[in-house]
Design a protein around this motif. Sequence first.
Motif, PDB file in Angstrom:
ATOM      1  N   SER B  37       4.006   3.644  -3.837  1.00  0.00           N
ATOM      2  CA  SER B  37       3.248   2.679  -4.001  1.00  0.00           C
ATOM      3  C   SER B  37       2.144   2.350  -3.513  1.00  0.00           C
ATOM      4  O   SER B  37       1.233   1.758  -3.831  1.00  0.00           O
ATOM      5  CB  SER B  37       4.344   1.502  -3.639  1.00  0.00           C
ATOM      6  OG  SER B  37       4.100  -0.052  -4.325  1.00  0.00           O
ATOM      7  N   LEU B  38       2.232   2.693  -2.155  1.00  0.00           N
ATOM      8  CA  LEU B  38       0.813   2.598  -1.408  1.00  0.00           C
ATOM      9  C   LEU B  38       0.919   3.682  -0.415  1.00  0.00           C
ATOM     10  O   LEU B  38       1.965   3.783   0.272  1.00  0.00           O
ATOM     11  CB  LEU B  38       1.149   1.547  -0.739  1.00  0.00           C
ATOM     12  CG  LEU B  38      -0.410   1.379   0.257  1.00  0.00           C
ATOM     13  CD1 LEU B  38      -1.669   1.050   0.067  1.00  0.00           C
ATOM     14  CD2 LEU B  38      -0.410   0.074   0.979  1.00  0.00           C
ATOM     15  N   GLY B  39      -0.364   4.329  -0.618  1.00  0.00           N
ATOM     16  CA  GLY B  39      -0.325   6.210   0.155  1.00  0.00           C
ATOM     17  C   GLY B  39      -0.870   5.444   2.227  1.00  0.00           C
ATOM     18  O   GLY B  39      -1.134   4.466   1.785  1.00  0.00           O
ATOM     19  N   PRO B  40      -0.507   6.037   2.844  1.00  0.00           N
ATOM     20  CA  PRO B  40      -0.410   5.841   3.857  1.00  0.00           C
ATOM     21  C   PRO B  40      -1.952   6.168   4.232  1.00  0.00           C
ATOM     22  O   PRO B  40      -1.875   6.818   2.769  1.00  0.00           O
ATOM     23  CB  PRO B  40       0.955   6.781   4.573  1.00  0.00           C
ATOM     24  CG  PRO B  40       0.785   7.199   3.921  1.00  0.00           C
ATOM     25  CD  PRO B  40       0.597   7.444   2.629  1.00  0.00           C
ATOM     26  N   MET B  41      -2.778   6.465   5.876  1.00  0.00           N
ATOM     27  CA  MET B  41      -3.837   6.794   5.785  1.00  0.00           C
ATOM     28  C   MET B  41      -4.310   7.982   6.710  1.00  0.00           C
ATOM     29  O   MET B  41      -3.281   7.686   7.678  1.00  0.00           O
ATOM     30  CB  MET B  41      -4.151   5.609   6.876  1.00  0.00           C
ATOM     31  CG  MET B  41      -5.926   5.525   7.453  1.00  0.00           C
ATOM     32  SD  MET B  41      -6.608   3.939   8.155  1.00  0.00           S
ATOM     33  CE  MET B  41      -6.614   4.771   9.723  1.00  0.00           C
ATOM     34  N   TYR B 223      -4.093   4.826  -5.036  1.00  0.00           N
ATOM     35  CA  TYR B 223      -3.995   4.042  -3.954  1.00  0.00           C
ATOM     36  C   TYR B 223      -2.147   4.725  -3.883  1.00  0.00           C
ATOM     37  O   TYR B 223      -1.475   3.979  -2.754  1.00  0.00           O
ATOM     38  CB  TYR B 223      -3.375   2.803  -3.765  1.00  0.00           C
ATOM     39  CG  TYR B 223      -2.710   1.878  -5.262  1.00  0.00           C
ATOM     40  CD1 TYR B 223      -1.920   1.527  -5.040  1.00  0.00           C
ATOM     41  CD2 TYR B 223      -3.965   1.092  -5.405  1.00  0.00           C
ATOM     42  CE1 TYR B 223      -1.424   0.561  -6.145  1.00  0.00           C
ATOM     43  CE2 TYR B 223      -3.875   0.689  -6.717  1.00  0.00           C
ATOM     44  CZ  TYR B 223      -2.603   0.234  -6.689  1.00  0.00           C
ATOM     45  OH  TYR B 223      -2.245  -0.534  -8.401  1.00  0.00           O
ATOM     46  N   ASN B 227      -3.585   8.364  -1.733  1.00  0.00           N
ATOM     47  CA  ASN B 227      -3.731   7.587  -0.225  1.00  0.00           C
ATOM     48  C   ASN B 227      -4.910   6.959  -0.142  1.00  0.00           C
ATOM     49  O   ASN B 227      -5.482   6.399   0.817  1.00  0.00           O
ATOM     50  CB  ASN B 227      -3.210   8.908   0.681  1.00  0.00           C
ATOM     51  CG  ASN B 227      -2.375   9.655   0.441  1.00  0.00           C
ATOM     52  OD1 ASN B 227      -0.828   9.443   0.256  1.00  0.00           O
ATOM     53  ND2 ASN B 227      -2.180  11.173   0.244  1.00  0.00           N
ATOM     54  N   GLY B 228      -5.457   6.259  -0.806  1.00  0.00           N
ATOM     55  CA  GLY B 228      -7.358   5.857  -1.432  1.00  0.00           C
ATOM     56  C   GLY B 228      -7.027   4.963  -0.262  1.00  0.00           C
ATOM     57  O   GLY B 228      -8.443   3.940  -0.986  1.00  0.00           O
ATOM     58  N   GLY B 229      -6.002   3.859  -0.606  1.00  0.00           N
ATOM     59  CA  GLY B 229      -5.936   2.819   0.559  1.00  0.00           C
ATOM     60  C   GLY B 229      -5.601   1.520  -0.814  1.00  0.00           C
ATOM     61  O   GLY B 229      -5.767   1.898  -1.745  1.00  0.00           O
ATOM     62  N   PRO B 230      -5.474   0.167  -0.087  1.00  0.00           N
ATOM     63  CA  PRO B 230      -4.984  -0.381  -0.556  1.00  0.00           C
ATOM     64  C   PRO B 230      -5.455  -0.814  -2.220  1.00  0.00           C
ATOM     65  O   PRO B 230      -6.716  -1.740  -1.369  1.00  0.00           O
ATOM     66  CB  PRO B 230      -4.277  -2.498  -0.035  1.00  0.00           C
ATOM     67  CG  PRO B 230      -5.196  -1.276   1.322  1.00  0.00           C
ATOM     68  CD  PRO B 230      -5.175   0.179   0.854  1.00  0.00           C
ATOM     69  N   GLY B 231      -5.530  -1.105  -3.006  1.00  0.00           N
ATOM     70  CA  GLY B 231      -6.144  -1.497  -4.215  1.00  0.00           C
ATOM     71  C   GLY B 231      -7.466  -0.224  -4.717  1.00  0.00           C
ATOM     72  O   GLY B 231      -8.354  -1.453  -5.618  1.00  0.00           O
ATOM     73  N   ALA B 232      -7.243   0.835  -3.814  1.00  0.00           N
ATOM     74  CA  ALA B 232      -8.329   1.374  -4.453  1.00  0.00           C
ATOM     75  C   ALA B 232      -8.710   1.797  -5.645  1.00  0.00           C
ATOM     76  O   ALA B 232      -8.033   1.989  -6.336  1.00  0.00           O
ATOM     77  CB  ALA B 232      -8.247   3.254  -3.565  1.00  0.00           C
TER      78      ALA B 232
END
Lengths: 413, 413
Positions: B37-41, B223, B227-232
Amino acid sequence: MQINRDNAEERDSCDPLGEFRDEFVLRPGLIYLDGNSLGPMHVSVRERMQACIEDEWANDLIASWNTAGWYDMPLRLGARIAPLIGADANDVVVTDSTSINLFKVLAAAIRLNPGRKVIVSERSNFPTDLYMVEGLSAFAGKGHELRLIDRPEDVAQAIDDSVAVVMLTHVNYRTGRVHDMADITRMAHEAGALVVWDLAHSTGALPVDLAGADADFAVGCTYKYLNGGPGAPAFVYVAPRLQTVAEQPLSGWFGHSRPFAFDPSFEPAKTIHRFLTGTPPVLSMTALEPALAIWDRVDIAAIRAKSVELCEYFIALVEQECAGFGLELASPRDSARRGSQVSFRHENAYAVMQALISRDVVGDFRAPDIMRFGFAPLYIGFVDVFDAVATLSDILQSNAWRDDRFQVRSAVT
Amino acid sequence: MQINRDNAEERDSCDPLGEFRDEFVLRPGLIYLDGNSLGPMHVSVRERMQACIEDEWANDLIASWNTAGWYDMPLRLGARIAPLIGADANDVVVTDSTSINLFKVLAAAIRLNPGRKVIVSERSNFPTDLYMVEGLSAFAGKGHELRLIDRPEDVAQAIDDSVAVVMLTHVNYRTGRVHDMADITRMAHEAGALVVWDLAHSTGALPVDLAGADADFAVGCTYKYLNGGPGAPAFVYVAPRLQTVAEQPLSGWFGHSRPFAFDPSFEPAKTIHRFLTGTPPVLSMTALEPALAIWDRVDIAAIRAKSVELCEYFIALVEQECAGFGLELASPRDSARRGSQVSFRHENAYAVMQALISRDVVGDFRAPDIMRFGFAPLYIGFVDVFDAVATLSDILQSNAWRDDRFQVRSAVT
């Protein structure tokens, strides 16, 4: 008016907006007259981005859609922009790019006016606005045509009962000329047309009153006078009377009345949310939020007053100090018809601008022959204007712009 | 297979991908099974974002479009994604959201197949994909209809000579079921239809071969497993044979053959660039770039091999440790037909998932009754799987999920 540097210093010292300059990160010596292309960074962005990256993304991960309010960001940021454009908080959302938002409102407008096929705009409009109409018309395949006026004062005569939509940029990107929003909107409505305003060069530069003008739709940019950062998402305004009837084809899940019901059928939100599409770019949205907070403390009328003074001072100085070097004012001389920029034509505009940039006076070039200077009153003062003109004058008098290195065009000019 | 924690520890200790885990910022104790759903940083994002904000935006300002390569970012990032999806570097661009990119390629596809009106998809597709077809069809006004199959295995019989486009998500967002891309693409082409693949849950999770399958168009998300970040921003792929003939209506200035000529007429680039529209969100794009760099060092085949092992281990453990508590596997049991996630149905899926999250085992809930667990091999190990199942088992055995606080739905679920 006495034109000298002492006078400029005095004007800066009694400038009620002078206190805001230090809130922007601008390196010493730089005179940045290109905030109408990309605004500088507000100091508070650092800490906010750090928190977004470390606390919201890295630490709280997916929960931040709720706990950090990511999900509400399009409306929350829209509410901050609303007072600058004469809109209510619930009538503006931040999302996508200006081009894409323009597509949405144009598509909605032509569906609301199905019997008509003409879209009026200006040949000198920012090209992407015209490109979006082209794409939309070709795709709709209903014979919509673009009627382009060549002179801004010809809008009235282009509006007749064949016109579905009048789409204009409020402040022209090259000349800074301002259209009379209230007057044109009234004429268009009298002729049965809808009006779409592009506020790219207006928002944060001069007062705009969309509700007062009874405008139908508007879009605008947040990375110019709103200082939202490179490519920061754009905004959309839809008049409240149209929000439940306007339908736009980019109907993604963020525009659904219940996005997390995961219903296979689309049911548009009964609010401005229906102009949202997909997942917003949270990091870019986040940088915009602290940049907008400054408007809680700044009166847009004071911005406009200082902007007019800066532009008048610049014109007077250029015409005094650079006379005889082939510069021709491309912006309206009348301040009431001019936004927060001044443009001059010059046969060697590109090279002269490159020479200016090499000496840390940053404006920009717009093909074929325009030097464009933006005056953002939050961080530009009268001494900046004085020094910018002194540099321009020296470059013209010394022929410094003839240097070979100023003739080579870069990929993005 | 011996199922105990020692065994899990041993498998982690000889995992060739184990070295990458420490490159991701994940707080101690957290078992993050929601990277789908949302990859980590990735740790390198910090420094890169700092440089973008301080050096590129704040210091170099507008010049960074050239000097920092902002202008080239859509293609540069696309080139990094290309090898993961079986594409050449020049056939992918990063831009806009998945929904909007889907609109572009669907619009292009139906124009390339003008005599046909049927768009085949799945009722269980991610809803925004279906909403975009609805919006597109209503706007095009040519009677396009969505033909939705109820079972994934029914694709073949839904394809006939009335079908313009087959639009499928390669890996189903709820069940993780994988479609046979090569087979379906071949069948569609034989029937004269074009194929659009949504790779949201595939890219970075399993090998994809768009060129090998001769796919026409694809879109995807950055994302999740990237892991591109929220809403990348999302990506678009267009087969090289279609790049000069496919026309999409969101024809903004970044898609023009000469964007900085400021020509009032649109002339699409003769490359993948014609699928760009407006100014990209630079900060969000920038976070994606260092996240993608890891793929220079990681073989997608190794990712897939470990992903299959993690998922099989999870299923086996759940079925052993949680038997009798009403869990039903909602994902295919056959690994060859399953992406990098495992979903279980449960009558109280929402509350059980909330209880898991409260104990730092983070998956997500998908209405009406699905608990979804994503296994990203870059940072998830076998001990994580073991501990996650132990926690799930405890929650079910103790009835901890019946606590009132786990019943209340949040805005974004």
